[in-house]
Design a protein around this motif. Structure first.
Motif, mmCIF file in Angstrom:
data_model
loop_
_atom_site.group_PDB
_atom_site.id
_atom_site.type_symbol
_atom_site.label_atom_id
_atom_site.label_comp_id
_atom_site.label_asym_id
_atom_site.label_seq_id
_atom_site.Cartn_x
_atom_site.Cartn_y
_atom_site.Cartn_z
ATOM 1 N N LEU A 89 0.825 -1.206 0.000
ATOM 2 C CA LEU A 89 0.000 0.000 0.000
ATOM 3 C C LEU A 89 0.862 1.260 0.000
ATOM 4 N N ARG A 90 2.020 1.200 0.635
ATOM 5 C CA ARG A 90 2.887 2.384 0.693
ATOM 6 C C ARG A 90 3.330 2.806 -0.703
ATOM 7 N N ARG A 91 3.531 1.833 -1.574
ATOM 8 C CA ARG A 91 3.973 2.149 -2.932
ATOM 9 C C ARG A 91 2.899 2.916 -3.688
ATOM 10 N N VAL A 92 1.628 2.658 -3.358
ATOM 11 C CA VAL A 92 0.530 3.376 -4.001
ATOM 12 C C VAL A 92 0.419 4.783 -3.443
ATOM 13 N N VAL A 93 0.470 4.886 -2.117
ATOM 14 C CA VAL A 93 0.299 6.185 -1.455
ATOM 15 C C VAL A 93 1.500 7.091 -1.682
ATOM 16 N N SER A 94 2.705 6.509 -1.637
ATOM 17 C CA SER A 94 3.946 7.278 -1.811
ATOM 18 C C SER A 94 4.792 6.599 -2.874
ATOM 19 N N PRO A 95 4.522 6.843 -4.158
ATOM 20 C CA PRO A 95 5.276 6.174 -5.222
ATOM 21 C C PRO A 95 6.751 6.517 -5.159
ATOM 22 N N GLU A 96 7.570 5.629 -5.757
ATOM 23 C CA GLU A 96 9.021 5.819 -5.728
ATOM 24 C C GLU A 96 9.410 7.148 -6.352
ATOM 25 N N ARG A 97 8.696 7.533 -7.396
ATOM 26 C CA ARG A 97 8.973 8.810 -8.056
ATOM 27 C C ARG A 97 7.855 9.784 -7.701
ATOM 28 N N PRO A 98 8.143 10.805 -6.887
ATOM 29 C CA PRO A 98 7.079 11.731 -6.468
ATOM 30 C C PRO A 98 6.413 12.405 -7.674
ATOM 31 N N ARG A 99 5.117 12.566 -7.579
ATOM 32 C CA ARG A 99 4.361 13.211 -8.644
ATOM 33 C C ARG A 99 3.626 14.411 -8.071
ATOM 34 N N HIS A 100 3.640 15.501 -8.809
ATOM 35 C CA HIS A 100 2.963 16.724 -8.372
ATOM 36 C C HIS A 100 1.830 17.007 -9.338
ATOM 37 N N PHE A 101 0.597 16.916 -8.846
ATOM 38 C CA PHE A 101 -0.568 17.062 -9.702
ATOM 39 C C PHE A 101 -1.300 18.376 -9.467
ATOM 40 N N GLY A 102 -0.602 19.410 -9.059
ATOM 41 C CA GLY A 102 -1.285 20.664 -8.785
ATOM 42 C C GLY A 102 -2.051 20.575 -7.483
ATOM 43 N N LYS A 103 -3.334 20.938 -7.520
ATOM 44 C CA LYS A 103 -4.109 20.988 -6.275
ATOM 45 C C LYS A 103 -4.756 19.655 -5.925
ATOM 46 N N LYS A 104 -4.523 18.612 -6.733
ATOM 47 C CA LYS A 104 -5.127 17.306 -6.475
ATOM 48 C C LYS A 104 -4.079 16.308 -6.019
ATOM 49 N N ASN A 105 -4.496 15.400 -5.153
ATOM 50 C CA ASN A 105 -3.662 14.262 -4.770
ATOM 51 C C ASN A 105 -4.265 13.043 -5.450
ATOM 52 N N ILE A 106 -3.586 12.509 -6.430
ATOM 53 C CA ILE A 106 -4.152 11.464 -7.270
ATOM 54 C C ILE A 106 -3.372 10.170 -7.100
ATOM 55 N N ALA A 107 -4.087 9.084 -6.869
ATOM 56 C CA ALA A 107 -3.479 7.757 -6.749
ATOM 57 C C ALA A 107 -4.279 6.784 -7.593
ATOM 58 N N PRO A 108 -3.644 5.755 -8.141
ATOM 59 C CA PRO A 108 -4.372 4.769 -8.943
ATOM 60 C C PRO A 108 -5.392 4.018 -8.104
ATOM 61 N N LYS A 109 -6.491 3.637 -8.727
ATOM 62 C CA LYS A 109 -7.566 2.951 -8.023
ATOM 63 C C LYS A 109 -7.742 1.502 -8.472
ATOM 64 N N SER A 110 -6.865 1.031 -9.331
ATOM 65 C CA SER A 110 -6.899 -0.368 -9.760
ATOM 66 C C SER A 110 -5.503 -0.728 -10.252
ATOM 67 N N PRO A 111 -5.186 -2.023 -10.346
ATOM 68 C CA PRO A 111 -3.869 -2.412 -10.866
ATOM 69 C C PRO A 111 -3.597 -1.868 -12.259
ATOM 70 N N ASN A 112 -4.613 -1.860 -13.121
ATOM 71 C CA ASN A 112 -4.397 -1.337 -14.468
ATOM 72 C C ASN A 112 -4.135 0.165 -14.460
ATOM 73 N N GLN A 113 -4.799 0.891 -13.572
ATOM 74 C CA GLN A 113 -4.508 2.326 -13.459
ATOM 75 C C GLN A 113 -3.080 2.550 -12.994
ATOM 76 N N ARG A 114 -2.607 1.752 -12.056
ATOM 77 C CA ARG A 114 -1.215 1.876 -11.593
ATOM 78 C C ARG A 114 -0.260 1.581 -12.744
ATOM 79 N N ARG A 115 -0.536 0.510 -13.494
ATOM 80 C CA ARG A 115 0.312 0.141 -14.631
ATOM 81 C C ARG A 115 0.298 1.250 -15.683
ATOM 82 N N TYR A 116 -0.863 1.842 -15.882
ATOM 83 C CA TYR A 116 -1.020 2.929 -16.857
ATOM 84 C C TYR A 116 -0.147 4.122 -16.477
ATOM 85 N N MET A 117 -0.193 4.526 -15.216
ATOM 86 C CA MET A 117 0.608 5.667 -14.770
ATOM 87 C C MET A 117 2.103 5.372 -14.893
#
Length: 332
Positions: A89-117
C-alpha cells in the motif's frame, strides 16, 4: 485459522459506507471478520488470513504516520492490494517517483490504473483502450500536468476528433471556438480539477496548454510536449497516422479511446483499431487495456458494461504480454 489485528484508528473510514470496504476484503480473500472495540478478528484459510492481516497492518501503519483516507480511497487501496498480492500500500500512497498534480492528490484505483501511470512515465507513447469511467483521460491529463509542473515538458496539447454521435461542426451555431468547446469540455473539466483557474487561464492564454480539435495538429511537429489524443476511436486511419507522426523530441503521446463506442460512419474504419494492429508491437510503445473492473464510477456502471459485452458477444481485446510490449527507449 484466526488472527487479531489492532486498529490504529479511522474505523469508519476503514469499514466504509455499509461496511463496503471490509466486505470487499472478505469477498476477495474469502475470509470473515469480526470487529471488537478497536480490534478486528480475521478468520479463514491460513494464507488468506495472513494476506488480509498484512493489508490491514500496512493500512494501520499509514494511518499512524498521519495519512488520512476517505471511504473511496480505502476501497481503492483494498482493491489494489487484493488483486495484486505483491503490492504494498505504501507504494501506491507514496510512489518511488514523487508526482505533483497541482491541487489534487491522485493515486491509482486499480492495478491497471497503476500500470497505466507507470507506463506514461517510462514510455514515450502509450495507448489506453477501454470503457468509459476507467480513468483513461483523467489520469493522462494528471500525468501531463505533473510533467508540466516538474518541467519535464514545456507544454501540454490536448486533442479530440470533432466527431460525436454523427454530428458535424458546420451544423452547430456560433463561432469556430464556440462550436469546438462542447467537444473539448471533458478535457477542460479535468484541467480545472487539477489547476487553479487563474493559473490555467494564464497557461491557456500563453499557449502553454492548448486544447484543440485533432485537425489542428496537421503539419505540426510537437517538441517538448505532452500530447493527449482523447476519444481516439473516432479517428480515421489518415487522422491517426497524422497524429502518431507529429511526435517530436523530448515529447510524450497518450492515445485514449473506447473501441466499443465508435461514432464514425459505418463505412469508415477506426484509426485506433488499425493503429493497435499496425504499431501494437513497435518497441517503445505501450498498450494498456482496461475493463469493467477498472471503472471508478458508480458500481452500476461496471455491471452495465458487462451486460453490454455479453449482449454484443464482445470478447476481450487481444492483449500483449503484461499489457505492455517490449522495453521503452530511454528518454533524452
Amino acid at each position: 485459522m484466526k488472527r487479531t489485528v489492532q486498529l490504529a484508528g479511522g474505523i469508519e473510514q476503514l469499514y466504509g459506507t455499509l461496511d463496503e470496504n471490509v466486505k470487499l476484503l472478505e469477498s476477495s480473500l474469502r475470509v470473515t471478520t469480526h470487529l471488537s472495540d478497536d480490534k478486528i478478528e480475521i478468520e479463514g484459510e491460513p494464507a488468506q488470513v495472513e494476506r488480509a492481516a498484512r493489508i490491514l497492518d500496512e493500512y494501520n501503519q499509514l494511518v499512524r504516520e498521519g495519512h488520512v483516507f476517505n471511504n473511496g480511497e480505502v476501497k481503492s487501496l483494498f482493491r489494489l492490494a487484493t488483486q495484486e498480492p505483491d503490492m504494498a500500500l505504501r507504494r501506491v500512497v507514496s510512489p518511488e517517483r514523487p508526482r505533483h498534480f497541482g491541487k489534487k492528490n491522485i493515486a491509482p484505483k486499480s492495478p491497471n490504473q497503476r500500470r497505466y501511470m507507470e507506463c506514461m512515465e517510462k514510455f514515450d507513447m502509450v495507448f489506453a483502450i477501454g470503457p468509459g469511467g476507467t480513468g483513461k483521460t483523467y489520469l493522462a491529463v494528471a500525468m501531463a500536468v505533473s510533467a508540466l509542473l516538474t518541467k519535464q515538458v514545456s507544454r501540454i496539447i490536448l486533442a479530440r476528433p470533432a466527431v460525436e454521435a454523427g454530428e458535424r461542426l458546420g451544423f452547430l451555431p456560433g463561432t469556430l471556438q464556440q462550436k469546438v468547446d462542447p467537444y473539448m469540455r471533458p478535457l477542460y473539466d479535468a484541467l480545472y480539477d487539477m489547476l487553479d483557474a487563474d493559473k490555467l487561464e494564464r497557461y491557456l492564454e500563453k499557449g502553454i496548454i492548448e486544447v484543440a480539435p485533432l485537425a489542428f495538429m496537421r503539419g505540426r511537429t510537437l517538441n517538448e510536449s505532452f500530447v493527449i489524443l482523447d476519444e481516439a476511436q473516432n479517428t480515421t486511419s489518415e487522422q491517426m497516422k497524422m497524429f502518431l507522426t507529429r511526435l517530436g523530441f523530448d515529447s510524450k503521446a497518450v492515445i485514449t479511446g473506447d473501441i466499443t463506442q465508435i461514432d464514425l460512419p459505418a463505412d469508415r474504419r477506426s484509426g485506433m483499431i488499425e493503429a493497435i494492429e499496425v504499431v501494437g508491437k513497435v518497441e517503445g510503445i505501450a498498450m494498456v487495456y482496461f475493463d469493467e473492473h477498472d471503472v471508478v464510477r458508480h458500481n452500476l456502471v461496471q455491471r452495465i458494461i458487462r451486460a453490454y459485452e455479453t449482449f454484443e458477444g464482445a470478447g476481450p481485446v487481444p492483449k500483449f504480454r503484461d499489457g505492455v510490449n517490449k522495453t521503452p527507449r530511454e528518454n533524452g
